[in-house]
Design a protein around this motif. Sequence first.
Motif, PDB file in Angstrom:
ATOM      1  N   LYS A  66      16.944  26.595  21.467  1.00 39.37           N
ATOM      2  CA  LYS A  66      16.753  27.299  22.721  1.00 39.37           C
ATOM      3  C   LYS A  66      15.601  26.647  23.481  1.00 39.37           C
ATOM      4  O   LYS A  66      14.526  26.420  22.909  1.00 39.37           O
ATOM      5  CB  LYS A  66      16.448  28.764  22.450  1.00 39.37           C
ATOM      6  N   LEU A  67      15.818  26.343  24.757  1.00 41.58           N
ATOM      7  CA  LEU A  67      14.786  25.739  25.593  1.00 41.58           C
ATOM      8  C   LEU A  67      14.224  26.795  26.527  1.00 41.58           C
ATOM      9  O   LEU A  67      14.937  27.350  27.363  1.00 41.58           O
ATOM     10  CB  LEU A  67      15.358  24.575  26.404  1.00 41.58           C
ATOM     11  N   VAL A  68      12.944  27.087  26.379  1.00 40.85           N
ATOM     12  CA  VAL A  68      12.247  28.001  27.275  1.00 40.85           C
ATOM     13  C   VAL A  68      11.868  27.191  28.510  1.00 40.85           C
ATOM     14  O   VAL A  68      11.129  26.205  28.408  1.00 40.85           O
ATOM     15  CB  VAL A  68      11.006  28.600  26.598  1.00 40.85           C
ATOM     16  N   TYR A  69      12.376  27.609  29.672  1.00 46.20           N
ATOM     17  CA  TYR A  69      12.285  26.722  30.826  1.00 46.20           C
ATOM     18  C   TYR A  69      12.183  27.491  32.132  1.00 46.20           C
ATOM     19  O   TYR A  69      12.444  28.698  32.202  1.00 46.20           O
ATOM     20  CB  TYR A  69      13.516  25.815  30.871  1.00 46.20           C
ATOM     21  N   ALA A  70      11.792  26.765  33.179  1.00 48.02           N
ATOM     22  CA  ALA A  70      11.888  27.217  34.562  1.00 48.02           C
ATOM     23  C   ALA A  70      12.496  26.060  35.342  1.00 48.02           C
ATOM     24  O   ALA A  70      12.107  24.900  35.141  1.00 48.02           O
ATOM     25  CB  ALA A  70      10.526  27.592  35.128  1.00 48.02           C
ATOM     26  N   PRO A  71      13.448  26.319  36.231  1.00 47.54           N
ATOM     27  CA  PRO A  71      14.190  25.227  36.873  1.00 47.54           C
ATOM     28  C   PRO A  71      13.386  24.392  37.860  1.00 47.54           C
ATOM     29  O   PRO A  71      13.826  23.314  38.242  1.00 47.54           O
ATOM     30  CB  PRO A  71      15.341  25.960  37.574  1.00 47.54           C
ATOM     31  N   ALA A  72      12.211  24.863  38.262  1.00 47.69           N
ATOM     32  CA  ALA A  72      11.405  24.088  39.204  1.00 47.69           C
ATOM     33  C   ALA A  72      10.506  23.068  38.505  1.00 47.69           C
ATOM     34  O   ALA A  72      10.020  22.129  39.143  1.00 47.69           O
ATOM     35  CB  ALA A  72      10.546  25.020  40.063  1.00 47.69           C
ATOM     36  N   SER A  73      10.288  23.225  37.218  1.00 47.91           N
ATOM     37  CA  SER A  73       9.319  22.390  36.503  1.00 47.91           C
ATOM     38  C   SER A  73       9.810  20.961  36.323  1.00 47.91           C
ATOM     39  O   SER A  73      10.891  20.734  35.769  1.00 47.91           O
ATOM     40  CB  SER A  73       9.033  22.991  35.128  1.00 47.91           C
ATOM     41  N   PRO A  74       9.009  19.967  36.734  1.00 47.12           N
ATOM     42  CA  PRO A  74       9.423  18.577  36.499  1.00 47.12           C
ATOM     43  C   PRO A  74       9.379  18.205  35.025  1.00 47.12           C
ATOM     44  O   PRO A  74      10.122  17.327  34.581  1.00 47.12           O
ATOM     45  CB  PRO A  74       8.405  17.773  37.311  1.00 47.12           C
ATOM     46  N   PHE A  75       8.524  18.866  34.256  1.00 45.81           N
ATOM     47  CA  PHE A  75       8.454  18.597  32.821  1.00 45.81           C
ATOM     48  C   PHE A  75       9.707  19.125  32.118  1.00 45.81           C
ATOM     49  O   PHE A  75      10.246  18.489  31.220  1.00 45.81           O
ATOM     50  CB  PHE A  75       7.191  19.234  32.234  1.00 45.81           C
ATOM     51  N   VAL A  76      10.164  20.285  32.547  1.00 45.61           N
ATOM     52  CA  VAL A  76      11.431  20.806  32.049  1.00 45.61           C
ATOM     53  C   VAL A  76      12.573  19.883  32.435  1.00 45.61           C
ATOM     54  O   VAL A  76      13.460  19.589  31.612  1.00 45.61           O
ATOM     55  CB  VAL A  76      11.682  22.226  32.596  1.00 45.61           C
ATOM     56  N   ARG A  77      12.566  19.418  33.674  1.00 43.23           N
ATOM     57  CA  ARG A  77      13.647  18.541  34.108  1.00 43.23           C
ATOM     58  C   ARG A  77      13.721  17.293  33.245  1.00 43.23           C
ATOM     59  O   ARG A  77      14.812  16.826  32.898  1.00 43.23           O
ATOM     60  CB  ARG A  77      13.469  18.160  35.577  1.00 43.23           C
ATOM     61  N   LYS A  78      12.578  16.745  32.893  1.00 44.31           N
ATOM     62  CA  LYS A  78      12.567  15.558  32.037  1.00 44.31           C
ATOM     63  C   LYS A  78      13.292  15.833  30.718  1.00 44.31           C
ATOM     64  O   LYS A  78      14.117  15.027  30.267  1.00 44.31           O
ATOM     65  CB  LYS A  78      11.119  15.117  31.775  1.00 44.31           C
ATOM     66  N   VAL A  79      13.027  16.983  30.117  1.00 44.65           N
ATOM     67  CA  VAL A  79      13.686  17.356  28.875  1.00 44.65           C
ATOM     68  C   VAL A  79      15.181  17.534  29.098  1.00 44.65           C
ATOM     69  O   VAL A  79      16.008  17.069  28.303  1.00 44.65           O
ATOM     70  CB  VAL A  79      13.063  18.647  28.300  1.00 44.65           C
ATOM     71  N   ARG A  80      15.551  18.187  30.187  1.00 47.64           N
ATOM     72  CA  ARG A  80      16.974  18.435  30.448  1.00 47.64           C
ATOM     73  C   ARG A  80      17.730  17.128  30.723  1.00 47.64           C
ATOM     74  O   ARG A  80      18.892  16.983  30.322  1.00 47.64           O
ATOM     75  CB  ARG A  80      17.122  19.406  31.618  1.00 47.64           C
ATOM     76  N   VAL A  81      17.087  16.181  31.388  1.00 47.32           N
ATOM     77  CA  VAL A  81      17.724  14.879  31.607  1.00 47.32           C
ATOM     78  C   VAL A  81      17.919  14.168  30.272  1.00 47.32           C
ATOM     79  O   VAL A  81      18.978  13.585  30.019  1.00 47.32           O
ATOM     80  CB  VAL A  81      16.912  14.020  32.593  1.00 47.32           C
ATOM     81  N   VAL A  82      16.925  14.227  29.407  1.00 45.81           N
ATOM     82  CA  VAL A  82      17.072  13.622  28.076  1.00 45.81           C
ATOM     83  C   VAL A  82      18.206  14.292  27.310  1.00 45.81           C
ATOM     84  O   VAL A  82      19.018  13.613  26.661  1.00 45.81           O
ATOM     85  CB  VAL A  82      15.745  13.709  27.296  1.00 45.81           C
ATOM     86  N   LEU A  83      18.287  15.606  27.382  1.00 49.46           N
ATOM     87  CA  LEU A  83      19.402  16.310  26.725  1.00 49.46           C
ATOM     88  C   LEU A  83      20.744  15.786  27.225  1.00 49.46           C
ATOM     89  O   LEU A  83      21.654  15.510  26.434  1.00 49.46           O
ATOM     90  CB  LEU A  83      19.306  17.813  26.986  1.00 49.46           C
ATOM     91  N   ALA A  84      20.859  15.659  28.539  1.00 49.75           N
ATOM     92  CA  ALA A  84      22.122  15.194  29.116  1.00 49.75           C
ATOM     93  C   ALA A  84      22.416  13.750  28.736  1.00 49.75           C
ATOM     94  O   ALA A  84      23.542  13.402  28.369  1.00 49.75           O
ATOM     95  CB  ALA A  84      22.088  15.352  30.634  1.00 49.75           C
ATOM     96  N   GLU A  85      21.412  12.899  28.825  1.00 48.32           N
ATOM     97  CA  GLU A  85      21.618  11.474  28.576  1.00 48.32           C
ATOM     98  C   GLU A  85      21.891  11.163  27.110  1.00 48.32           C
ATOM     99  O   GLU A  85      22.488  10.132  26.794  1.00 48.32           O
ATOM    100  CB  GLU A  85      20.414  10.673  29.068  1.00 48.32           C
TER     101      GLU A  85
END
Length: 201
Positions: free
Chosen positions: A2-21
């Motif tokens: 489970k990823l604790v996140y907020a959609p505006a965070s650039p640090f979260v986005r980095k993790v989500r891009v890694v997940l996708a890639e």
Amino acid sequence: MKLVYAPASPFVRKVRVVLAETGQADDVELQRVATTPVSTPEEVSAANPAGKIPALIRGEGPAIYDSRVICQYLNDRAGGGLYPDSARWEVMTLEATADAIMDAAVLMVYEHRIRPPHLVYPEWEEAQWAKVARAVQSVNDRWMSHLAGPLNIGHVAVACALGYLDFRHPNRNWRKGCDALDDWYAVFSERDSMKETVPTD
């Protein structure tokens, strides 16, 4: 996981891009939270005592946090190759540069969002932007060769940092004098992983 996140965070986005890639997006449930430096939800502090996001709650072992730690964990889990041995220190330094851009840019947002208007410190805000501008210029002038070649964490981090500047500081015009970086970002931002993780409030 489970990823604790907020959609505006650039640090979260980095993790989500890694997940996708790395093909792991379906392995992680997204737990959205709202957090600020003066308001920490219980689910955030339970995962990270510092009260920061992102945090990754695993099925076994303690939660892990800090985007750099999470990204390395996910890369190792998938054998993603985002930290190539041939240029590991350069790639990690480029990631650190991008994270510094994110840090300063986020602090600029909080200066107005958290502080009462009469306590906003314009000189401090401009000092944060100076850090951003120096780092962006450095990437444009010295690091473009490292943004070529196979995907690595430096690419992801820089793209997420630039995306956050567009999202929160569009009038600052980071592109001025950074044509090479602008051209690179225009191409990289068309990746599916970037389109799927565009920041929102």
